[in-house]
Design a protein around this motif. Structure first.
Motif, mmCIF file in Angstrom:
data_model
loop_
_atom_site.group_PDB
_atom_site.id
_atom_site.type_symbol
_atom_site.label_atom_id
_atom_site.label_comp_id
_atom_site.label_asym_id
_atom_site.label_seq_id
_atom_site.Cartn_x
_atom_site.Cartn_y
_atom_site.Cartn_z
ATOM 1 N N LYS A 33 0.821 -1.219 0.000
ATOM 2 C CA LYS A 33 0.000 0.000 0.000
ATOM 3 C C LYS A 33 0.845 1.255 0.000
ATOM 4 C CE LYS A 33 -3.567 -2.702 2.074
ATOM 5 N NZ LYS A 33 -4.145 -3.207 3.311
ATOM 6 N N LYS A 34 2.053 1.148 -0.499
ATOM 7 C CA LYS A 34 2.935 2.296 -0.518
ATOM 8 C C LYS A 34 2.569 3.225 -1.682
ATOM 9 C CE LYS A 34 7.741 3.661 -0.972
ATOM 10 N NZ LYS A 34 9.108 3.213 -1.269
ATOM 11 N N VAL A 35 2.411 4.520 -1.379
ATOM 12 C CA VAL A 35 2.147 5.500 -2.418
ATOM 13 C C VAL A 35 3.457 6.173 -2.795
ATOM 14 C CG1 VAL A 35 0.952 7.645 -2.964
ATOM 15 C CG2 VAL A 35 -0.201 5.878 -1.612
ATOM 16 N N VAL A 36 3.922 5.901 -3.987
ATOM 17 C CA VAL A 36 5.190 6.482 -4.428
ATOM 18 C C VAL A 36 4.916 7.887 -4.951
ATOM 19 C CG1 VAL A 36 7.212 6.141 -5.874
ATOM 20 C CG2 VAL A 36 5.926 4.154 -5.048
ATOM 21 N N ALA A 37 5.739 8.849 -4.541
ATOM 22 C CA ALA A 37 5.544 10.222 -4.984
ATOM 23 C C ALA A 37 6.891 10.910 -5.144
ATOM 24 C CB ALA A 37 4.692 10.991 -3.976
ATOM 25 N N ALA A 38 6.910 11.934 -5.998
ATOM 26 C CA ALA A 38 8.131 12.723 -6.187
ATOM 27 C C ALA A 38 8.439 13.491 -4.910
ATOM 28 C CB ALA A 38 7.940 13.681 -7.362
ATOM 29 N N LYS A 39 9.703 13.843 -4.775
ATOM 30 C CA LYS A 39 10.158 14.592 -3.600
ATOM 31 C C LYS A 39 9.270 15.792 -3.306
ATOM 32 C CE LYS A 39 13.249 12.956 -1.145
ATOM 33 N NZ LYS A 39 14.364 12.207 -1.761
ATOM 34 N N ASP A 40 9.054 16.634 -4.307
ATOM 35 C CA ASP A 40 8.266 17.855 -4.114
ATOM 36 C C ASP A 40 6.887 17.561 -3.552
ATOM 37 O OD1 ASP A 40 10.370 19.213 -5.079
ATOM 38 O OD2 ASP A 40 9.421 19.853 -6.964
#
Lengths: 421, 421, 421, 421
Positions: free
Chosen positions: D393-400
């Protein structure tokens, strides 16, 4: 092909199976009607009758009809003269049209009106094939033949031709024609044909015209190879292993055949080769070299003509003699004696390499002692080569071939004939 | 269409996106090169440059190029004269070819060589449209225009055209052109277009040329009806109910539009109507009557010319006057004044019925006071009608129309003009 | 076909030539991954690897993989039991879905996920052919085979099949398959094939599935004749004259062949014959009779089994014996012993006529003493015949055949065997 | 499409216009017949009648028929129980087949038999759309609905779908459906549609099934851009300039719409996006970035639910709140609250950037205060992202975006609701 045929054939089909009553009047009456106002409205029925009846005639009756075209639907020089003078006086559009019209024999309009029925174009091509057979020594027929040639140059203009690949997934009735029309290295059976078309390192491309979708006009057979081959038997060996396309660096044009006798003199080969080179370059960027493996059909005849028969079966001297023949033997106009050489050189190719044992088939031995030649199509140099050849009659050749051709000729048995040297 | 385009476009695509270097020399230099031996080998690049540059030019530069074609690539009458004399002395094939060649201005060969690139044919058609705009009063341009017309008669020969139905399943970019080219009853929106194409009692057919697969040359719109209709507003009413095809007994050709200004003077309409009649007869054998619902574009102008303005909005007298106009008003050559009448009568149709309130649109009122006419295509009589018309200028009409036309003309305000009566 | 292939293959092509790295883990690991969440996103690469590796395996490794499917991805009866009980308690949608899911072995989902790559369907069909070879005596493999059969009944549902005519204009690689798959009267060469496909009085139709466009599933060969023929040698004679289609009144189904071993047990023949009857009826309304010319493959075996060997080469008694065999010889379930008879009778055809000298080829003599039979498809009676046969096991036959079958049996050498009488 | 339709429709056409007599018995009698042996032979007529009559019914009668399917053609749990026990005793092929057969309600066989007529598949899809409307609270209907879903998962398997580009050359009736089905950014007119389809920097792709060639199942609209855009109004501006394709480096998926209510729950979006990414990568290698410009449909609702209404129109805080919502707001199962986020994250995309003023249309303001988001499809990371998401259930997102989401939430007016945080 047959898809194209399908698409176009809404026009062309059994549509007219609907019984048109047969018109039994003489052919010339039908042709006359087709040229009058009646032809504008009922032209389709008339055109069909004329073409069908012509197609089923014996040669004698065909000739009679063609002579009618040649003599009665001929150019009227008096009319040209009158129109020309009027035009000189006032080059108006009207006078120009009159002159243009007078300068065209009425049979040209007949041909255009005949062409409104499905299949007509093919039948007119066949008519020109008849004319070529018959015309010899009969200027009237020769003029008709020349009119059709002029017409076909317009109708079979490059812009109207369609390039189609042919392979083992092509319709059987088209493949059958490939077998029949192959003019360079005969195809002996369906298995033989399959070896030319099915492997991924073999390609075949032809030009078609939209209204003759089942009839190739010309086709070329291509082998994809690693390096430039020097033997046609090697190239076509039954037991050879196919080359994975990714490993090929060379495309070899090993056979190019015109298919339609009635289109003789209308050149498709130059366009075909260039188109195929462009297409293959784009689709298979790994291909770096485009080359032919070509016969030297006039070599033995030339050797005989210069008294070198005794060298015909000597592989040692065959190479130099072939080089000499290709580079130095010229016709009266100063162009190479060999017709295949003339074709490729005029296309801008250069003589790249000579192979003394290139074609050991009976036919290969008979015409060239077994020698073959590679002509190289180097896209960057094609234009310059062609102009050098066209304007200066210069035969461009690789260093090795030039050296071969400089080897002193063996002494001839007779006095050295100078024919063509 | 777009399938046809797909099939043909293997030739035509982005293939040459490959950067050909732009040649900035003057257009005439490029044209000159294309006509020399260089053109035989590098013709494709030259042709593309010429056509692309021409297409992007302003009118002034276009005119300069066209004048070059008209003056420098013009017919050489001296050469024709010489060749004609030689030919008269010996009508051999060679002399004939020389004469034919001299009788053709060099720009014709230029056009043929230009046509080798994808899209060229369409661009040459556009060039003729320019010529038609420019040629007025300039015989040199008029001669070029006439040459292209001659060429197009050969290239757009009936045998090369493809009849395609168009309907709501046709490509949007083709349908858009239907909207744009419709010349008789304007199409105002996509919804309007849908009403003409989607219902099963509406049909549309066009001629296409294989190398211009996205461009209709001419198209006709057909309504399937029960009985012969007399009102275009009734036929196109938004709220009308569709007729089940099985109940239709009549096909009404209610609009026929030419699409290409550059093909002006090359007649497709006659062939198109006949082809569509044949196709519909075969597919829908329940159709017994083939008829138009046509405007009478010259009626009001004629009434004015003969001093009958006061009757223009009188439905009582409009019918007889329309009958009189169609049957009796002739031009100097003795043919009907009305151009639509001339077209259909020359195709072999007959004047079947007149409807005083056929087209109550502003345009219909303006040109014919609202009157319309049915021309009947009776397949059995077409040929005879056409010949009567073509040879004897006879206008065939139904009894009722003949009677209408016999009604005495109302008195005119002025003296009765005899113009065209 | 190849057009269809073209259209569909935008999906299917060299697209993925893009090097997917080979995954060398055991097949079961790949299959396991494909069934987990990883399979939802990276399924295409996994599916391709599994199918490609399977296809290149020896039988032993194939069997290992199939056993894995049979044993480890098998139905879990305990889970079915639990789900069934829950569902009985509350037949909600959720409980229903759980039960349906438990009732399906996990390999079914594996098959569906494998099917996402181009060509997968064909490879799964081949996998079932392997299973049919291997399954004998191994219930686990037999269950896998049965799962694929169930899946194929859904995928090869009649609604997804495409009927295509095949003729001399069909792609060579399809025609080649016709030759290979022909199971009734062998095709010996391309010339032989041409005689079956090219004449206008010969037709061939096959069912195809859109994702296997180059693979016929079943095909039937049809001869158009005048009257009902009684000899296959007559029908296929090399020197025979073609019949103009307009003169034909009968369509003879003389050969029907299933092509895919992996689709065994999925019946296409009934649909195919009916579809072809409908199509031919519509296109050639002159056809009044639809009939087979069929072998009687079990006749000789049956005669041997009942002690009538001595009559096997006696044309006098062969007719009555064939009639007796077809009408009276039954298996335990009461249906005809002869498999071809069962097929056509179950389709609703009737036994129309028997020809003692119908097939004099070695094979024909061997299996039926040369006798053949016509089954008649009378569209008006098909439904009733079928129901009589399906429900009451009634064999419908023409009067003449009934009479033949009533002829007393000759005495047998041994005691009359009652097997199948 | 329409070509595909043409090719497949030899099966499908007016063929059966031939009057089948209407069978007026109750629907259940027809369905019963179709399931018996009569259905094997006369199934086509029965299937057509059932489907046609169903399609023309009012909801009440439809429901009656569907309830018949749900109750009378339902699963028989007793039969499953018996078969299960037998199978446990001996898991032979025969017992397995019996169990599989018992585990499938008879309506599944009915659906398969219905599917033999042209157009049946589309009609069954429509039937499931009815079931979805009706099923609420009726478990029997819900079970039927679930059976069709199971069937469609098999029939609409990825391997059977065809990806087709749609553009201004596509058939009008298909384009019309694009307009109708567009669910994200409404298309208001043909001109609006043209702006989405005609420019070379705009693309559209859809999945089709061969037997529903005129019905897109799902389609995606793509803009080719330079850099990643943050405003849908900018992307769709009427006055924008087209970007030459050669200058594009990014493909933006700005709208993806499912078309068939009856295929709800059968996921095509993941496959479609991946296929289009692969195709565009291959055809336009200059494209480096594949990204969406997506709505955040649940943002405002969530803000309301957590008492942050007062920040809804504050662009300063909207970005951080959107970040927080996308990354931290979860449903009970621990997955993101936002359905669009769930879809793209499950496909393996990551949250790349948030644009507070991305969609200033009334609808955009209403659902997300104008915020939009880019999801990035990075082919190299898709598989890992998906697994992280699916398994952990990990939501990967950009640093910003991570930083945005870490911005402390503003104080809420009420107590901080914990719903979904």
């Amino acid at each position: 092909m047959s898809l194209l045929a399908d698409l176009l054939s809404p026009l062309f089909d059994r549509r007219y199976a609907s019984a048109e009553t047969r018109d039994n009047r003489p052919m010339r009456d039908l042709a006359h009607d087709l040229l009058t106002s009646r032809g504008e409205v009922s032209g389709m029925a008339l055109a069909r009758q004329i073409l069908d009846r012509y197609a089923s005639m014996e040669d004698e009756n065909k000739r009679t009809f063609l002579e009618y075209l040649g003599r009665e639907l001929d150019l009227d020089p008096d009319a040209v003269q009158v129109a020309l003078e009027t035009y000189r006086g006032d080059p108006s559009r009207r006078n120009y049209v009159t002159l243009m019209s007078a300068s065209e024999p009425p049979r040209q309009e007949l041909f255009r009106r005949l062409n409104q029925v499905p299949g007509a174009t093919g039948k007119l091509v066949a008519m020109r094939a008849d004319l070529i057979r018959f015309a010899d020594g009969d200027p009237a027929l020769a003029r008709v033949e020349s009119d059709l040639k002029h017409l076909f140059k317009s109708w079979f203009n490059r812009g109207f031709l369609v390039l189609r690949p042919m392979n083992w997934e092509s319709p059987a009735h088209i493949l059958e024609k490939i077998t029949r029309y192959e003019a360079v290295h005969a195809i002996h059976s369906w298995e033989d044909l399959r070896r030319r078309l099915q492997p991924e390192d073999r390609r075949c491309f032809g030009f078609f015209h939209p209204v003759m979708p089942d009839e190739p006009l010309i086709f070329v057979q291509v082998a994809l190879t690693k390096g430039i081959p020097g033997s046609i038997q090697g190239l076509l060996a039954e037991e050879r292993e196919n080359l994975p396309v990714g490993e090929a660096d060379t495309a070899v044009f090993y056979s190019i055949s015109n298919c339609q006798a009635g289109l003789a003199g209308i050149s498709f080969g130059n366009s075909l080769i260039k188109q195929v080179v462009e297409d293959l370059s784009r689709d298979l960027p790994q291909l770096k070299t485009f080359v032919t493996l070509s016969p030297i059909p006039g070599l033995m005849a030339w050797m005989r003509s210069v008294g070198l028969e005794s060298h015909m079966s000597n592989p040692e001297t065959l190479g130099p003699l072939a080089g000499h023949y290709l580079l130095n033997a010229k016709d009266k106009s100063g162009r190479p004696l060999d017709p295949v050489a003339r074709f490729h050189l005029n296309n801008g190719a250069l003589v790249h390499a000579i192979h003394a044992k290139g074609d050991l088939s009976p036919n290969g031995i008979a015409q060239s002692g077994g020698a073959m030649v590679n002509y190289l199509y180097d896209l960057k140099r094609i234009s310059r080569n062609h102009e050098d050849f066209a304007n200066n009659k210069k035969v461009v050749a690789a260093k090795d071939v030039q050296n071969l051709a400089r080897t002193p000729l063996p002494e001839t048995q007779d006095s050295p004939a100078d024919a063509g040297t």
